[in-house]
Write a protein that holds these residues in place. Structure first.
Motif, PDB file in Angstrom:
ATOM      1  N   ASP A 147      -1.386   0.859  -8.710  1.00  0.00           N
ATOM      2  CA  ASP A 147      -2.666   0.242  -9.056  1.00  0.00           C
ATOM      3  C   ASP A 147      -3.718   0.557  -7.988  1.00  0.00           C
ATOM      4  N   GLU A 148      -4.926   0.838  -8.424  1.00  0.00           N
ATOM      5  CA  GLU A 148      -6.030   1.119  -7.497  1.00  0.00           C
ATOM      6  C   GLU A 148      -6.643  -0.185  -7.006  1.00  0.00           C
ATOM      7  N   ALA A 149      -6.994  -0.229  -5.725  1.00  0.00           N
ATOM      8  CA  ALA A 149      -7.599  -1.421  -5.145  1.00  0.00           C
ATOM      9  C   ALA A 149      -8.552  -0.994  -4.035  1.00  0.00           C
ATOM     10  N   THR A 150      -9.303  -1.958  -3.499  1.00  0.00           N
ATOM     11  CA  THR A 150     -10.163  -1.695  -2.349  1.00  0.00           C
ATOM     12  C   THR A 150      -9.894  -2.746  -1.285  1.00  0.00           C
ATOM     13  N   PHE A 151     -10.147  -2.359  -0.036  1.00  0.00           N
ATOM     14  CA  PHE A 151      -9.966  -3.313   1.047  1.00  0.00           C
ATOM     15  C   PHE A 151     -10.883  -4.524   0.881  1.00  0.00           C
ATOM     16  N   THR A 152     -12.091  -4.281   0.394  1.00  0.00           N
ATOM     17  CA  THR A 152     -13.037  -5.382   0.215  1.00  0.00           C
ATOM     18  C   THR A 152     -12.499  -6.409  -0.761  1.00  0.00           C
ATOM     19  N   GLU A 153     -11.945  -5.934  -1.887  1.00  0.00           N
ATOM     20  CA  GLU A 153     -11.383  -6.851  -2.875  1.00  0.00           C
ATOM     21  C   GLU A 153     -10.213  -7.639  -2.306  1.00  0.00           C
ATOM     22  N   THR A 154      -9.441  -7.003  -1.428  1.00  0.00           N
ATOM     23  CA  THR A 154      -8.199  -7.610  -0.959  1.00  0.00           C
ATOM     24  C   THR A 154      -8.407  -8.553   0.220  1.00  0.00           C
ATOM     25  N   VAL A 155      -9.247  -8.152   1.195  1.00  0.00           N
ATOM     26  CA  VAL A 155      -9.353  -8.955   2.419  1.00  0.00           C
ATOM     27  C   VAL A 155     -10.766  -9.473   2.669  1.00  0.00           C
ATOM     28  N   GLY A 156     -11.730  -9.070   1.873  1.00  0.00           N
ATOM     29  CA  GLY A 156     -13.094  -9.545   2.074  1.00  0.00           C
ATOM     30  C   GLY A 156     -13.979  -8.499   2.736  1.00  0.00           C
ATOM     31  N   LEU A 157     -15.277  -8.667   2.560  1.00  0.00           N
ATOM     32  CA  LEU A 157     -16.241  -7.654   2.995  1.00  0.00           C
ATOM     33  C   LEU A 157     -16.240  -7.464   4.509  1.00  0.00           C
ATOM     34  N   THR A 158     -16.276  -8.543   5.256  1.00  0.00           N
ATOM     35  CA  THR A 158     -16.369  -8.419   6.713  1.00  0.00           C
ATOM     36  C   THR A 158     -15.119  -7.791   7.298  1.00  0.00           C
ATOM     37  N   ALA A 207       0.853  -1.193   0.000  1.00  0.00           N
ATOM     38  CA  ALA A 207       0.000   0.000   0.000  1.00  0.00           C
ATOM     39  C   ALA A 207       0.881   1.232   0.000  1.00  0.00           C
ATOM     40  N   ALA A 208       0.587   2.156  -0.899  1.00  0.00           N
ATOM     41  CA  ALA A 208       1.349   3.402  -0.984  1.00  0.00           C
ATOM     42  C   ALA A 208       0.520   4.627  -0.640  1.00  0.00           C
ATOM     43  N   ALA A 209      -0.794   4.545  -0.805  1.00  0.00           N
ATOM     44  CA  ALA A 209      -1.669   5.691  -0.562  1.00  0.00           C
ATOM     45  C   ALA A 209      -3.069   5.185  -0.255  1.00  0.00           C
ATOM     46  N   VAL A 210      -3.844   6.016   0.433  1.00  0.00           N
ATOM     47  CA  VAL A 210      -5.222   5.664   0.767  1.00  0.00           C
ATOM     48  C   VAL A 210      -6.106   6.884   0.538  1.00  0.00           C
ATOM     49  N   GLU A 211      -7.349   6.638   0.149  1.00  0.00           N
ATOM     50  CA  GLU A 211      -8.277   7.746  -0.062  1.00  0.00           C
ATOM     51  C   GLU A 211      -9.015   8.065   1.235  1.00  0.00           C
ATOM     52  N   LEU A 212      -9.095   9.357   1.535  1.00  0.00           N
ATOM     53  CA  LEU A 212      -9.832   9.844   2.693  1.00  0.00           C
ATOM     54  C   LEU A 212     -10.793  10.925   2.221  1.00  0.00           C
ATOM     55  N   VAL A 213     -12.014  10.897   2.715  1.00  0.00           N
ATOM     56  CA  VAL A 213     -13.048  11.851   2.310  1.00  0.00           C
ATOM     57  C   VAL A 213     -13.368  12.762   3.486  1.00  0.00           C
ATOM     58  N   GLU A 214     -13.557  14.030   3.203  1.00  0.00           N
ATOM     59  CA  GLU A 214     -13.838  15.004   4.255  1.00  0.00           C
ATOM     60  C   GLU A 214     -15.325  15.037   4.572  1.00  0.00           C
ATOM     61  N   GLY A 215     -15.664  14.842   5.839  1.00  0.00           N
ATOM     62  CA  GLY A 215     -17.049  14.868   6.262  1.00  0.00           C
ATOM     63  C   GLY A 215     -17.556  16.277   6.486  1.00  0.00           C
ATOM     64  N   ALA A 216     -18.819  16.397   6.860  1.00  0.00           N
ATOM     65  CA  ALA A 216     -19.437  17.708   7.060  1.00  0.00           C
ATOM     66  C   ALA A 216     -18.783  18.467   8.202  1.00  0.00           C
ATOM     67  N   ASP A 217     -18.203  17.744   9.182  1.00  0.00           N
ATOM     68  CA  ASP A 217     -17.562  18.409  10.318  1.00  0.00           C
ATOM     69  C   ASP A 217     -16.094  18.725  10.053  1.00  0.00           C
ATOM     70  N   GLY A 218     -15.613  18.450   8.827  1.00  0.00           N
ATOM     71  CA  GLY A 218     -14.233  18.758   8.478  1.00  0.00           C
ATOM     72  C   GLY A 218     -13.244  17.655   8.754  1.00  0.00           C
ATOM     73  N   SER A 219     -13.677  16.563   9.387  1.00  0.00           N
ATOM     74  CA  SER A 219     -12.765  15.457   9.662  1.00  0.00           C
ATOM     75  C   SER A 219     -12.776  14.475   8.495  1.00  0.00           C
ATOM     76  N   LEU A 220     -11.728  13.653   8.429  1.00  0.00           N
ATOM     77  CA  LEU A 220     -11.568  12.712   7.321  1.00  0.00           C
ATOM     78  C   LEU A 220     -12.015  11.310   7.723  1.00  0.00           C
ATOM     79  N   PHE A 221     -12.485  10.551   6.721  1.00  0.00           N
ATOM     80  CA  PHE A 221     -12.830   9.158   6.970  1.00  0.00           C
ATOM     81  C   PHE A 221     -12.482   8.339   5.725  1.00  0.00           C
ATOM     82  N   PRO A 222     -12.100   7.073   5.910  1.00  0.00           N
ATOM     83  CA  PRO A 222     -11.728   6.217   4.775  1.00  0.00           C
ATOM     84  C   PRO A 222     -12.960   5.660   4.085  1.00  0.00           C
ATOM     85  N   ASN A 223     -12.823   5.428   2.784  1.00  0.00           N
ATOM     86  CA  ASN A 223     -13.919   4.789   2.053  1.00  0.00           C
ATOM     87  C   ASN A 223     -13.512   3.418   1.504  1.00  0.00           C
ATOM     88  N   GLY A 224     -12.315   2.944   1.890  1.00  0.00           N
ATOM     89  CA  GLY A 224     -11.881   1.614   1.490  1.00  0.00           C
ATOM     90  C   GLY A 224     -11.041   1.571   0.230  1.00  0.00           C
TER      91      GLY A 224
END
Length: 290
Positions: free
Chosen positions: A89-100, A64-81
């Motif tokens: 290469d772009e990937a998602t946590f779900t694809e890599t380790v499973g949904l749960t 992993a070299a980078a992760v996407e973080l989205v800014e919420g309404a309160d200005g804090s960041l949260f991951p979207n996977g």
């Protein structure tokens, strides 16, 4: 009810110089606390990505070299996977380790990234590049390699700062101290200047504003005064372009010195860059000792 002249003050306060000193100390402590919080939580974010990808096995290999973080309404960041590998290469946590596992990991990770907000933006902001908005919310790509490096603290008594010469306009050059780790993804640094250099910056910015107009130049001012026999210098930055708009509150800024009585004039926003021994731009900055 009749008005009566009070016979004594309703309550007692410390004298103005003591209260002013307490204010300055509190503001400096708050700034240092935000900086430390931002550093720790940025490193924890990188650790959380590792834990998601390895199943909480710190010594296991992961990509992993980078992760996407989205800014919420309160200005804090949260991951979207969403994340990127070292190869880009772009990937998602779900694809890599499973949904749960991905869902649980993102939930836990969100508890840490919530501290990446406006209070700590000066720390995480330079490590991010902007992405297209997600559902109308700002999104960022956090460089995990640089984030993890924030935990590389200097040894006690050792400074991470290095002496350099910086410029922001290809004309004026100033000596400064910079932290090589504290630069934007574009390679711009945050220089710290002593008061003598700040006075020179003040003279030059005010001269430029008189020549080119205040609407295009932020000016620096050093205001000297004496309180109870002690001399003080207040460093003020005026962003004249904000005076006529809806960002009036950002038009003036009083800068606080760090523990070494140095001031970060302009920060990253002024696009300061380091000059090498031949006075050529060194973007990004890489110190000679690595």
């Amino acid at each position: 009810m009749s008005d009566q002249t009070p016979s004594r003050p309703a309550y007692r306060l410390p004298d103005s110089s003591a209260l002013g000193g307490a204010i300055e100390t509190a503001l400096n402590d708050a700034e240092r606390a935000h900086d430390q919080l931002g550093r720790v939580m940025t490193v924890v974010t990188a650790a959380a990505v590792r834990d998601i990808l390895t199943g909480c096995k710190p010594d296991a290999p992961f990509d992993a070299a980078a992760v996407e973080l989205v800014e919420g309404a309160d200005g804090s960041l949260f991951p979207n996977g969403r994340y990127w590998t070292m190869a880009g290469d772009e990937a998602t946590f779900t694809e890599t380790v499973g949904l749960t596992e991905a869902g649980n990991g993102i939930h836990d990770m969100s508890g840490w990234t919530a501290y990446l907000n406006d209070d700590t933006r000066d720390v995480w902001g330079p490590l991010c590049s902007e992405l297209p908005d997600r559902n109308g919310r700002p999104a960022y790509r956090l460089d995990l390699v640089r984030a993890a490096a924030l935990f590389d603290e200097p040894a006690p008594g050792e400074s991470r700062m290095v002496e350099v010469v910086v410029s922001a306009n290809e004309t004026d050059r100033y000596p400064a101290l910079v932290d090589p780790a504290d630069q934007t993804s574009d390679g711009y640094v945050r220089p710290w200047f002593d008061l003598g250099t700040v006075r020179q910056i003040a003279a030059n910015t005010q001269a430029d504003a008189a020549l080119y107009g205040h609407g295009s130049i932020d000016t620096v001012h050093v205001i000297d005064g004496t309180v109870s026999g002690t001399r003080h210098a207040v460093v003020l930055v005026i962003a004249w372009m904000y005076l006529d708009g809806d960002r009036l509150e950002k038009a003036t800024q009083v800068l606080q010195p760090n523990d070494d009585d140095r001031y970060a004039i302009g920060g990253h926003a002024w696009c300061w860059y380091v000059l090498d021994d031949d006075l050529m731009p060194q973007i990004p900055f890489r110190p000679a000792n690595g």
